[in-house]
Design a protein around this motif. Sequence first.
Motif, mmCIF file in Angstrom:
data_model
loop_
_atom_site.group_PDB
_atom_site.id
_atom_site.type_symbol
_atom_site.label_atom_id
_atom_site.label_comp_id
_atom_site.label_asym_id
_atom_site.label_seq_id
_atom_site.Cartn_x
_atom_site.Cartn_y
_atom_site.Cartn_z
ATOM 1 N N GLY A 8 8.230 -3.892 -10.762
ATOM 2 C CA GLY A 8 9.363 -2.577 -11.089
ATOM 3 C C GLY A 8 8.807 -1.352 -11.269
ATOM 4 O O GLY A 8 8.608 -0.631 -11.939
ATOM 5 N N LEU A 9 7.504 -1.135 -10.324
ATOM 6 C CA LEU A 9 6.602 0.104 -10.381
ATOM 7 C C LEU A 9 6.130 0.059 -11.890
ATOM 8 O O LEU A 9 5.837 1.165 -12.528
ATOM 9 C CB LEU A 9 7.392 1.312 -10.118
ATOM 10 N N ASN B 280 -3.813 -9.770 -10.169
ATOM 11 C CA ASN B 280 -2.618 -9.975 -9.260
ATOM 12 C C ASN B 280 -2.867 -11.067 -8.448
ATOM 13 O O ASN B 280 -1.895 -11.656 -7.986
ATOM 14 C CB ASN B 280 -2.070 -8.881 -8.765
ATOM 15 N N TYR C 253 3.947 5.784 5.231
ATOM 16 C CA TYR C 253 2.822 5.600 4.246
ATOM 17 C C TYR C 253 1.832 6.703 4.470
ATOM 18 O O TYR C 253 0.878 6.953 3.444
ATOM 19 C CB TYR C 253 2.477 4.183 3.747
ATOM 20 N N ASN D 82 15.638 -2.945 3.036
ATOM 21 C CA ASN D 82 16.748 -2.089 2.362
ATOM 22 C C ASN D 82 18.020 -2.424 2.902
ATOM 23 O O ASN D 82 19.035 -1.570 2.816
ATOM 24 C CB ASN D 82 16.317 -0.747 2.357
ATOM 25 N N VAL E 91 0.739 -1.105 0.021
ATOM 26 C CA VAL E 91 -0.092 -0.104 0.073
ATOM 27 C C VAL E 91 0.754 1.406 -0.168
ATOM 28 O O VAL E 91 0.197 2.453 0.150
ATOM 29 C CB VAL E 91 -0.947 0.015 1.158
ATOM 30 N N TRP E 92 1.877 1.181 -0.530
ATOM 31 C CA TRP E 92 2.811 2.593 -0.742
ATOM 32 C C TRP E 92 2.245 3.367 -1.497
ATOM 33 O O TRP E 92 1.821 2.773 -2.761
ATOM 34 C CB TRP E 92 4.314 2.288 -1.166
ATOM 35 N N TYR F 110 10.263 -6.182 -2.883
ATOM 36 C CA TYR F 110 9.300 -4.985 -3.076
ATOM 37 C C TYR F 110 9.581 -4.237 -4.236
ATOM 38 O O TYR F 110 10.319 -4.650 -5.268
ATOM 39 C CB TYR F 110 9.534 -3.793 -2.036
ATOM 40 N N SER F 111 8.255 -3.594 -4.834
ATOM 41 C CA SER F 111 8.243 -3.288 -6.264
ATOM 42 C C SER F 111 8.312 -4.359 -7.129
ATOM 43 O O SER F 111 9.224 -4.301 -8.051
ATOM 44 C CB SER F 111 9.223 -1.939 -6.581
ATOM 45 N N THR G 142 -6.215 -0.171 -8.441
ATOM 46 C CA THR G 142 -7.520 -0.568 -9.451
ATOM 47 C C THR G 142 -8.079 -1.791 -9.356
ATOM 48 O O THR G 142 -7.228 -2.754 -9.309
ATOM 49 C CB THR G 142 -6.773 -0.558 -10.968
ATOM 50 N N HIS H 216 12.601 -0.036 8.343
ATOM 51 C CA HIS H 216 12.421 0.350 7.216
ATOM 52 C C HIS H 216 13.717 0.549 6.011
ATOM 53 O O HIS H 216 13.744 0.038 5.011
ATOM 54 C CB HIS H 216 11.705 1.848 6.784
ATOM 55 N N PHE I 173 4.193 -8.429 -2.663
ATOM 56 C CA PHE I 173 3.036 -7.818 -2.307
ATOM 57 C C PHE I 173 2.571 -6.726 -3.231
ATOM 58 O O PHE I 173 3.108 -5.671 -2.999
ATOM 59 C CB PHE I 173 2.926 -7.344 -0.840
ATOM 60 N N LYS J 210 6.361 -0.772 9.388
ATOM 61 C CA LYS J 210 7.732 -0.504 9.356
ATOM 62 C C LYS J 210 8.007 0.837 10.076
ATOM 63 O O LYS J 210 7.279 1.910 10.221
ATOM 64 C CB LYS J 210 8.225 -0.331 8.127
ATOM 65 N N SER K 250 -1.919 -2.127 -6.060
ATOM 66 C CA SER K 250 -2.686 -1.192 -7.032
ATOM 67 C C SER K 250 -4.026 -0.638 -6.341
ATOM 68 O O SER K 250 -4.378 -1.319 -5.373
ATOM 69 C CB SER K 250 -3.179 -2.541 -7.983
HETATM 70 N N1 LIG Z 1 10.542 -1.112 2.158
HETATM 71 C C1 LIG Z 1 10.621 -0.503 1.048
HETATM 72 O O1 LIG Z 1 11.384 0.524 1.171
HETATM 73 C C2 LIG Z 1 9.506 -0.571 0.093
HETATM 74 C C3 LIG Z 1 9.752 0.482 -1.153
HETATM 75 C C4 LIG Z 1 8.804 0.434 -2.220
HETATM 76 C C5 LIG Z 1 7.669 -0.607 -2.023
HETATM 77 N N2 LIG Z 1 7.369 -1.462 -0.842
HETATM 78 C C6 LIG Z 1 6.310 -2.149 -0.682
HETATM 79 O O2 LIG Z 1 6.320 -3.005 -1.897
HETATM 80 C C7 LIG Z 1 4.671 -2.761 -2.319
HETATM 81 C C8 LIG Z 1 4.860 -3.004 -3.803
HETATM 82 O O3 LIG Z 1 5.745 -2.073 -4.514
HETATM 83 P P1 LIG Z 1 5.378 -0.701 -5.521
HETATM 84 O O4 LIG Z 1 4.088 -0.328 -4.788
HETATM 85 O O5 LIG Z 1 6.543 0.165 -5.205
HETATM 86 O O6 LIG Z 1 5.261 -1.224 -6.920
HETATM 87 P P2 LIG Z 1 4.751 -2.455 -7.688
HETATM 88 O O7 LIG Z 1 3.704 -3.194 -6.948
HETATM 89 O O8 LIG Z 1 5.990 -2.902 -8.296
HETATM 90 O O9 LIG Z 1 4.040 -1.586 -8.980
HETATM 91 C C9 LIG Z 1 2.823 -0.619 -8.727
HETATM 92 C C10 LIG Z 1 2.252 -0.047 -9.849
HETATM 93 O O10 LIG Z 1 2.055 -1.082 -10.905
HETATM 94 C C11 LIG Z 1 0.576 -0.720 -11.301
HETATM 95 N N3 LIG Z 1 0.069 -2.037 -11.368
HETATM 96 C C12 LIG Z 1 -0.093 -3.039 -10.376
HETATM 97 N N4 LIG Z 1 -0.700 -4.169 -10.830
HETATM 98 C C13 LIG Z 1 -0.913 -3.898 -12.252
HETATM 99 C C14 LIG Z 1 -1.389 -4.855 -13.061
HETATM 100 N N5 LIG Z 1 -1.872 -5.958 -12.930
HETATM 101 N N6 LIG Z 1 -1.144 -4.277 -14.583
HETATM 102 C C15 LIG Z 1 -0.768 -2.917 -14.760
HETATM 103 N N7 LIG Z 1 -0.270 -2.208 -13.842
HETATM 104 C C16 LIG Z 1 -0.337 -2.680 -12.556
HETATM 105 C C17 LIG Z 1 0.222 -0.049 -10.323
HETATM 106 O O11 LIG Z 1 -0.811 0.861 -10.798
HETATM 107 P P3 LIG Z 1 -2.284 1.155 -10.125
HETATM 108 O O12 LIG Z 1 -2.170 1.295 -8.632
HETATM 109 O O13 LIG Z 1 -2.503 2.792 -10.601
HETATM 110 O O14 LIG Z 1 -3.409 -0.001 -10.390
HETATM 111 C C18 LIG Z 1 1.170 0.703 -9.744
HETATM 112 O O15 LIG Z 1 1.558 2.099 -10.389
HETATM 113 C C19 LIG Z 1 4.445 -1.360 -1.894
HETATM 114 O O16 LIG Z 1 3.158 -1.025 -2.200
HETATM 115 C C20 LIG Z 1 5.098 -1.434 -0.466
HETATM 116 O O17 LIG Z 1 3.934 -2.080 0.282
HETATM 117 C C21 LIG Z 1 8.426 -1.417 0.098
#
Ligand SMILES: NC(=O)c1ccc[n+]([C@@H]2O[C@H](COP(=O)([O-])OP(=O)(O)OC[C@H]3O[C@@H](n4cnc5c(N)ncnc54)[C@H](OP(=O)(O)O)[C@@H]3O)[C@@H](O)[C@H]2O)c1
Length: 274
Positions: free
Chosen positions: A191-192, A240, A52, A140, A23-24, A187-188, A233, A108, A228, A77, A231
């Motif tokens: 790749g965002l 997912n 967050y 990290n 949920v970032w 995480y990510s 959406t 974190h 995790f 975190k 999204s």
């Molecule tokens: N520990 C840390 O420092 C750290 C750093 C970053 C992230 N995190 C954790 O990891 C989680 C996930 O990583 P993240 O949010 O960075 O990135 P991610 O999950 O790799 O990507 C999220 C992005 O992808 C899009 N998306 C998701 N599912 C999709 C699908 N099926 N088709 C097309 N696009 C899709 C989302 O759009 P929409 O939302 O617009 O649908 C959003 O823009 C975070 O929410 C957080 O909990 C931790």
Amino acid sequence: MTDVVPTVALNDGNLIPQLGFGVWQVSTEDIVPAVSTALETGYRHIDTAAVYGNEEGVGKAIKDSGLARDDLFVTTKLWNDQHHNVVDAAKKSLDKLGLDQVNLYLIHWPSPAKGDFTKAWEQMQEVRSLGLAKSIGVSNFHQVHLDAILAIIDTVPAVNQIELHPTLAQRELTAYNASKGIVTEAYSPLGLSKDLENAAVIEIADKLNRTAAQVILRWHLQRGHVVFPKSVTPHRIKENFRLFDFELDKADLKAIDALDAGNRVGVDPEVADF
Ligand SMILES: NC(=O)c1ccc[n+]([C@@H]2O[C@H](COP(=O)([O-])OP(=O)(O)OC[C@H]3O[C@@H](n4cnc5c(N)ncnc54)[C@H](OP(=O)(O)O)[C@@H]3O)[C@@H](O)[C@H]2O)c1
């Protein structure tokens, strides 16, 4: 926990669902509907953080769901300005979440420029012994940071949550985590969303009649990572989660392994100065 999602054993004996919901960057407006949709879909693992700013919304969605606490796995975190105040910071997060205990509490960032991560790790043990968190871990952390805490403290983190996706495979760090009994959380994982555009991923998705996101998430699961995706959406939240009725074969896995290019979408912990 829902039967369909496999669990991974942590080094303290607890189990973590391998697929969760991140949920970032989910706004105050979106957080309750997003987490509620995730819980209705079947996700039972939520990954948030104090920074967050949405712990209250996560807590509200959990409460509204009526699900039993034991059926949920909640991670939050410690932020970087609280390395000397870990127990109080954990209590504040619990208050916002409306919970007595989180399943997993993480440092974190090591943030050596701003914080004191070895001091924080000492206090994390107290968070666990007070029952504020069932498991404790880090995020990290590179090998140098893990070595620094393990040199002075016996408790090994249950997880290390790091940026990891097909174009940033982090093989050395993942192997190092495993050698210490630390589970890698990716995480990510998409790749965002940048890795979704990769031609090799799209080719596999077309062949299997799946989406690029499902193929990447399936690759994570088969490589043993805890993931995790985030999204807001609803149809993507559901998409997912539909990962358990297909498999990637060896050739598909190898093709995705070959995409590693050191492409970071987040901040490098070595240079993070926040
Ligand atoms: N520990 C840390 O420092 C750290 C750093 C970053 C992230 N995190 C954790 O990891 C989680 C996930 O990583 P993240 O949010 O960075 O990135 P991610 O999950 O790799 O990507 C999220 C992005 O992808 C899009 N998306 C998701 N599912 C999709 C699908 N099926 N088709 C097309 N696009 C899709 C989302 O759009 P929409 O939302 O617009 O649908 C959003 O823009 C975070 O929410 C957080 O909990 C931790």
